[in-house]
Write a protein that holds these residues in place. Structure first.
Motif, short mmCIF file in Angstrom:
data_model
loop_
_atom_site.label_atom_id
_atom_site.label_comp_id
_atom_site.label_asym_id
_atom_site.label_seq_id
_atom_site.Cartn_x
_atom_site.Cartn_y
_atom_site.Cartn_z
N LEU C 80 0.82 -1.20 0.00
CA LEU C 80 0.00 0.00 0.00
C LEU C 80 0.86 1.27 0.00
O LEU C 80 0.67 2.18 -0.82
CB LEU C 80 -0.93 -0.02 1.22
CG LEU C 80 -1.96 1.09 1.30
CD1 LEU C 80 -2.88 1.06 0.10
CD2 LEU C 80 -2.78 0.93 2.59
N THR C 81 1.83 1.34 0.91
CA THR C 81 2.67 2.54 0.97
C THR C 81 3.49 2.68 -0.31
O THR C 81 3.66 3.79 -0.83
CB THR C 81 3.63 2.50 2.18
OG1 THR C 81 4.27 1.23 2.22
CG2 THR C 81 2.88 2.71 3.48
N ILE C 84 1.20 4.02 -3.13
CA ILE C 84 0.95 5.46 -2.99
C ILE C 84 2.18 6.25 -3.40
O ILE C 84 2.10 7.25 -4.13
CB ILE C 84 0.53 5.79 -1.54
CG1 ILE C 84 -0.80 5.13 -1.22
CG2 ILE C 84 0.45 7.30 -1.33
CD1 ILE C 84 -1.16 5.11 0.24
N LEU C 152 -1.33 6.81 3.91
CA LEU C 152 -1.43 7.85 2.89
C LEU C 152 -0.28 8.86 2.96
O LEU C 152 0.46 9.05 2.00
CB LEU C 152 -2.78 8.57 3.02
CG LEU C 152 -3.05 9.62 1.95
CD1 LEU C 152 -3.10 8.99 0.57
CD2 LEU C 152 -4.36 10.37 2.22
N PRO C 240 -6.01 3.41 2.77
CA PRO C 240 -4.85 4.27 3.03
C PRO C 240 -5.03 5.19 4.24
O PRO C 240 -4.11 5.88 4.62
CB PRO C 240 -4.75 5.10 1.74
CG PRO C 240 -6.13 5.12 1.19
CD PRO C 240 -6.79 3.84 1.60
#
Lengths: 285, 252, 299
Positions: C80-81, C84, C152, C240
């Motif tokens: 996820l990180t 982003i 996020l 996020p």
């Protein structure tokens, strides 16, 4: 005709987009610097540099942290510089093209991309445990030395590659040996670029946090290390420690610590850029 | 006739799979100037760069055949290349002084060969610069960076540097191709003087130069030695039609 | 005497060459060391935790009484990180690179590039601070439901950190495209935009992809930003806005504690390290091979 002007507008539009995207990065950098200054400049004072960390944010300082950073940097440089420059010289000036050197080359490219926290695990398993160095300055310095080794090797090679072949030719033709040629002609000619690479590598080591945390560097130290086998902390770890405290008062300390760390990093980078510039100007082949 | 300095038989040389010398037989005589002439790509540069093994620096280079220097095969395993290059000096196409002072350019090659006495080095620096006809121009600025000299001065410095260690042979690889006419004349004059003490081989693409400075000429074409003889003969009554075509300027 | 000097010189030459060779071998030993250390502890770890469980269990709770050792939550946090970060860094970096390579003057480029390098030189702990104490509060004003720790803002800051890497490597790739290709297109009346996107970008594509892959690898391995600003809650989620934990952040979390040497908890960080190493190794090699192939075409 219409299409032509549309193309022109698109071209212009992209140009603005390009400037914006470059500016974006630089603006963030500026905002970041302003932000930490606003947060931390009030805490910057002489006593901030001469005090140990403390439970009370107003009394806490970075004495043990910056002294630790100096120790670690010295050890790292002492180990990584000769080894890294030596390896760079071997690969660029001695090694023929064969499978072994090709393998070493791929290996170094890979090492340059290994996450720093993995070097921490290497240091933990190898230096702290296997060689029993414990969480000492020596273990920390060795770990960071291995971390920046590939960076120094790569930049040394690049620096050597920029030295014109004719200089080597002239030296060999006058009967100089390989080492004489390297030692007295090639290295002096590449010295500025090699040093630029070394400074950049060291500036990276100054800011490294994760590998040192992983080998078990302490986050709270109220004494100064006396020798290589003493425990230590460094500036970025101290900052991390303050950031992760719940009390708001420590955030200002973290910001003040960041001003110091960022200052150090920026000075090193500026020095590297100036050095590169200086040597590029001075030597025209 | 004197003993030849180089006796070369069936010499071949290649870069990787590309063969550039295809069986050269030639004797190079002592204390004379031998010019190697021929169009670009004929292998003349490769030939001269093989005589002091400077081409060893180029990856994939390979030379074979008998290349005897004073009776010794210079490509045999037990030859000391460093010593070979001390005895066979070389001056390159483009002047290549070290980015150091004029003095250090010469002192470096002396130190490399074990001279470490200051007075001795001073003396040889002066002697070599005099031999290279550069002394009067630079004697007051010996500490000046060599890269600030003019092209012609740089090339004479390179000659001085080569003379400093008293080689037996001098190889010139198109030494004047980067120089103006006046500097060229000076270098040619120098070669003329040096002939008395050295065996000289010079590669040149300049016919007049070959005619002016050399005693013998060898004409190379596409990796082969077409004709070799007294310069005068080569230029006035060449045996081979190709030689004649080249020296009269019909191809080049 | 001269002979003796020559012999001594030869010995010295050989010794120095050996020494320098040893220096370059050290890099091989480093890799070997990493693999050995990681393998040894990972092997011990898998004696107690089955590999299948490690790869499929959806919970990661080594520090709780009810222990689960499924790496998926850490992987999802890392993914996820990284995602982003790449969403920020790829467009900005690529547009910036095209601009510097095809639009800007040499003078601008010579000033901007070193400045961008400074962005990459900022210590990551500083970025962590920035994400936690500047960006998160700022984003919270727009997204009130944002947690104090979240993927996020750490991902975004990570993206900013990676921009210079993408700009620099992509620009190198684009500048390696021969001038002749551009001249051909300009000669038939194309403008800069058309030349950039129809000629230069396709020609430099493998070099640019190599840059992207290296950037992904960097994002996966990035530690301090996520350790500070993303939280320490291993959750199998792609949201996020909530706290997550990455592989790297977990290693830091355990290292900060007093987990005794030789325990299963201690070994988890090596198993995590091994996963991280394999992941980044594959990406680095891919990037290296692509870059090499690209260089072979144009050099």
């Amino acid at each position: 005709m219409n299409r032509k002007s549309r193309n022109k507008r698109l071209d212009k539009g992209f140009s603005i987009l390009g400037i914006a995207s470059i500016a974006f990065g630089l603006i963030v950098l500026l905002v970041l610097i302003i932000d930490v200054f606003l947060d931390g400049s009030a805490r910057l004072s002489w006593s901030f540099f001469t005090s140990f960390p403390s439970r009370k944010p107003e009394l806490a300082g970075i004495l043990s942290a910056w002294v630790g950073t100096v120790w670690i940097m010295a050890i790292t440089a002492l180990i990584a510089l000769p080894l890294g420059i030596g390896a760079g010289i071997y690969l660029e000036e001695y090694a023929g093209k064969n499978r072994l050197t090709d393998f070493i080359e791929i290996n170094i490219a890979n090492l340059a991309g290994v996450p720093s926290v993995i070097y921490g695990l290497l240091g933990l398993g190898l230096f702290v445990r296997y060689f029993n160095l414990d969480r000492s300055i020596l273990a920390g310095g060795l770990t960071l030395a291995l971390l920046i080794l590939p960076v120094i090797i790569l930049s040394t090679r690049e620096a050597l590659r920029a030295v014109p072949f004719s200089i080597r030719e002239a030296s060999y033709a006058s009967g100089a040996t390989r080492w004489q040629t390297v030692r007295y002609q090639v290295i002096p000619a590449a010295f500025g670029s090699i040093m630029t690479g070394v400074i950049l590598a060291m500036s990276r080591a100054v800011g490294e946090t994760a590998p040192l945390i992983t080998i078990g560097a302490l986050t709270y130290i109220a004494f100064l290390p006396q020798g290589l086998s003493d425990p230590f902390t460094v500036l970025p770890i101290q900052i991390f420690n303050w950031v992760s405290r719940p009390q708001k008062g420590f955030f200002a300390n973290a910001a003040a610590g960041i001003i110091v760390l960022l200052g150090l990093t920026l000075i090193m980078n500026a020095a590297a850029i100036l050095l590169r510039h200086h040597y590029q100007k001075k030597i025209r082949w | 006739m004197q003993n030849p300095t180089f006796e070369i038989k069936a010499m071949r040389a290649s870069y990787g799979a590309k063969e550039v010398l295809k069986g050269i037989d030639i004797n190079i005589l002592s204390n004379s100037v031998t010019a190697i002439i021929g169009p670009s790509g004929c292998g003349k540069s490769t030939f001269i760069r093989s005589l002091n093994r400077i081409n060893d620096l180029i990856p994939n280079f390979h030379a074979s055949g008998d290349i005897l220097y004073r009776g010794e095969d210079i490509y045999s395993g037990d030859v000391d290349v460093v010593d070979l290059r001390r005895r066979i000096g070389m001056v390159f196409q483009k002047p290549n002084p070290f980015p150091k002072s004029i003095y250090d350019n010469i002192a470096y090659v002396l130190r490399v060969h074990g001279f470490d006495m200051r007075e001795m080095i001073d003396e040889i620096v002066e002697k070599s610069l005099r031999k290279a006809a550069l002394w009067d121009e630079v004697k007051d600025n010996l500490k000046q960076n060599a890269l600030t000299l003019s092209g012609g001065q740089q090339q004479r410095l390179c000659i001085a540097r080569t003379l400093a260690i008293e080689p037996e042979v001098l190889l010139f690889d198109e030494p004047c191709s980067a120089l103006d006419p006046i500097s060229t004349a000076k270098v040619e004059e120098l070669i003329h003087q040096l002939k008395q003490n050295y065996t000289i081989v010079i590669v040149t693409h300049n016919m007049q130069q070959a005619a002016r400075v050399s005693d013998h000429s060898a004409f190379f074409l596409m990796g082969e030695l077409i004709e070799f003889g007294k310069t005068q003969d080569i230029f006035t009554k060449p045996v081979d039609a190709r030689t004649e075509a080249y020296i009269t300027g019909r191809f080049g | 005497m001269l002979l003796k000097r020559r012999v001594l010189l030869k010995i010295k030459e050989t010794l120095i060459e050996r020494l320098l060779f040893f220096c370059s071998l050290l890099s091989v030993f480093t890799t070997l060391g990493i693999i050995l250390v990681l393998s040894f502890e990972t092997f011990e770890f898998f004696k107690e935790v089955p590999v299948l469980k490690f790869l499929t269990d959806t919970q990661w709770t080594p520090l709780f009484i009810n222990k689960h050792f499924g790496i998926l939550p850490l992987l999802s946090g890392t993914f996820l990180t990284t995602l982003i970060a790449m969403l920020v860094a790829m467009p900005v970096g690529l547009v910036g690179a095209v601009y510097l390579s095809e639009y800007s003057s040499l003078k601008v480029r010579n000033i901007v590039k070193p400045l961008l390098e400074i962005l990459a030189a900022v210590p990551t702990v500083v970025y962590g601070y920035f994400a936690l104490l500047f960006l998160t509060p700022l984003l919270k004003k727009i997204i009130p439901s944002l947690s104090g720790f979240n993927a996020l803002s750490s991902g975004m800051v990570m993206g900013i950190m990676i921009i210079p890497l993408i700009v620099s490597l992509s620009e190198d790739a684009m500048r390696a495209v021969p001038m002749g290709l551009r001249e051909g297109a300009y000669a038939v009346g194309s403008n800069r935009l058309q030349v950039s996107f129809r000629i230069v970008l396709p020609a430099a594509l493998s070099g640019i992809i190599a840059a992207f892959i290296l950037a992904v690898s960097r994002a996966i391995g990035e530690t301090m930003i996520v350790a500070i600003a993303a939280g320490q809650q291993p959750k199998l989620t792609l949201n996020p806005l909530v706290p997550v934990e990455t592989i790297t952040a977990y290693i830091v979390q355990i290292s900060l504690g007093d987990t005794p040497h030789g325990t299963l908890e201690y070994r988890t960080i090596f198993a995590c390290g091994m996963s991280l190493f394999i992941l980044t190794f594959i990406l680095n090699m891919l990037s290296f091979k692509l870059k090499r192939r690209f260089q072979e075409v144009y050099e």
